[in-house]
Scaffold this active site. Structure first.
Site, PDB file in Angstrom:
ATOM      1  N   ALA A   1       0.818  -1.282   0.263  1.00 35.40           N
ATOM      2  CA  ALA A   1      -0.006  -0.024  -0.071  1.00 35.40           C
ATOM      3  C   ALA A   1       0.848   1.334   0.155  1.00 35.40           C
ATOM      4  O   ALA A   1       0.625   2.042  -0.747  1.00 35.40           O
ATOM      5  CB  ALA A   1      -0.847   0.053   1.032  1.00 35.40           C
TER       6      ALA A   1
ATOM      7  N   LYS B   1       7.135   7.635  16.333  1.00 36.24           N
ATOM      8  CA  LYS B   1       6.323   6.926  15.365  1.00 36.24           C
ATOM      9  C   LYS B   1       6.174   5.478  15.694  1.00 36.24           C
ATOM     10  O   LYS B   1       4.847   4.944  15.996  1.00 36.24           O
ATOM     11  CB  LYS B   1       6.717   6.936  13.825  1.00 36.24           C
ATOM     12  CG  LYS B   1       5.523   6.257  13.202  1.00 36.24           C
ATOM     13  CD  LYS B   1       6.162   6.203  11.431  1.00 36.24           C
ATOM     14  CE  LYS B   1       4.996   5.563  10.929  1.00 36.24           C
ATOM     15  NZ  LYS B   1       5.461   5.364   9.392  1.00 36.24           N
TER      16      LYS B   1
END
Length: 312
Positions: A10, A187
């Site tokens: 993706a 993150k």
């Protein structure tokens, strides 16, 4: 610029699409043959904020890189547990001038990459772009994002800025970072909360964030990340990270998004990157003598779910 995307899922497809649309010479590399066949036969089918695109873009199986061409830049998006194998397979397109930008989720990837090319050619990055796959050769892109990157060897700031400029010219909102390891840890902390919880609880970001126990679970996980990061002299601001998680969970922003771990395991029955996110904190915690019970349990639960779904 001659760019190869190593790992054309993706996110890799998103970057490939945007860089291709900006006029770069882009090729995709992947190991999922059904995905490769679909793109060869039908082009890469992209739903970009509701608008449909179909682009013809070269794609190669990583095991068959018989290409008479060397990459200027390779952007690595493969799964963390597949990185070493991908780096071996990329050797035919790597020259002494080739630069590698690693945008994988998780921690410690530079230690794998520098076995295959000089450290001065390696750049670490962190991105908050999102994407989803709806089938082989088909991706759904939504929202906006950004990324930051840094050279891992001092003295290559100019080259890092040139890469950032090339990515920004494709609308990827890239900038140079003075402390990319802090950003990567930050993150990883966000991913360490929502990725595993959404996957185990079978809900999107908004649904899981709205549960009565989500705040407690998120804070316990974040505190374990901070304890390990502190040991490595990386100072995480948990209030800031929690605010970002709440922002991602907002139904008017990314609340409808199912994290990549959910997409891999629940939808596609593929193994996850848990060992490089919560599992990495567990290993570091053991090494440093820091208890990490929530990360330990999340890692074990995801592996149990992989077993139940016979993930490959």
């Amino acid at each position: 610029m001659k760019i190869f995307i190593a790992g054309a899922g993706a996110m890799g497809s998103r970057f490939g699409f945007m860089l291709h649309q900006a006029g770069n010479e882009v090729s995709l590399i992947d190991g999922w043959q059904d995905h490769i066949n679909a793109i060869i036969e039908n082009g890469l089918e992209v739903n970009y904020n509701g608008q449909e695109f179909n682009i013809q873009i070269p794609i190669y199986n990583q095991k068959d890189l018989d290409i008479n061409s060397k990459a200027e830049l390779i952007i690595v998006f493969t799964k963390a547990m597949q990185l070493d194998e991908m780096m071996k397979d990329l050797q035919p397109i790597i020259s002494k001038e080739t630069k590698i930008l690693c945008l994988l989720n998780g921690l410690g990837h530079e230690d794998v990459i520098d076995k295959y090319l000089p450290a001065e050619n390696i750049y670490l990055g962190n991105t908050v772009w999102t994407a989803g796959m709806t089938g082989p050769g088909k991706v759904k892109l939504f929202g906006t994002g950004a990324l930051e990157l840094q050279n891992i060897v001092p003295g290559f700031e100019k080259e890092a800025n040139e890469i950032a400029e090339a990515l920004s010219s494709a609308g990827l909102n890239a900038k140079y970072s003075d402390d990319i390891k802090f950003s990567v840890y930050q993150k990883a902390c966000v991913n360490g909360t929502m990725n595993g919880l959404c996957t185990l609880l079978d809900g999107n970001m908004n649904e899981v964030g709205a549960t009565s126990t989500s705040k407690t679970m998120i804070w316990k996980i974040m505190e374990e990340f901070r304890a390990v990061a502190d040991f490595e002299n990386i100072n995480l601001d948990l209030d800031y990270i929690y605010d970002k998680i709440l922002e991602f969970n907002d139904i008017n922003k990314l609340g409808n998004h199912y994290p990549s771990m959910y997409q891999d395991l629940i939808i596609n029955h593929r193994k996850t990157e848990i060992d490089y996110i919560n599992g990495a904190i567990s290993r570091k915690g053991t090494k440093y003598g820091i208890p990490t019970p929530y990360c330990d349990f999340l890692t074990d639960l995801i592996h149990a779910k992989e077993d139940l779904l016979d993930a490959k």
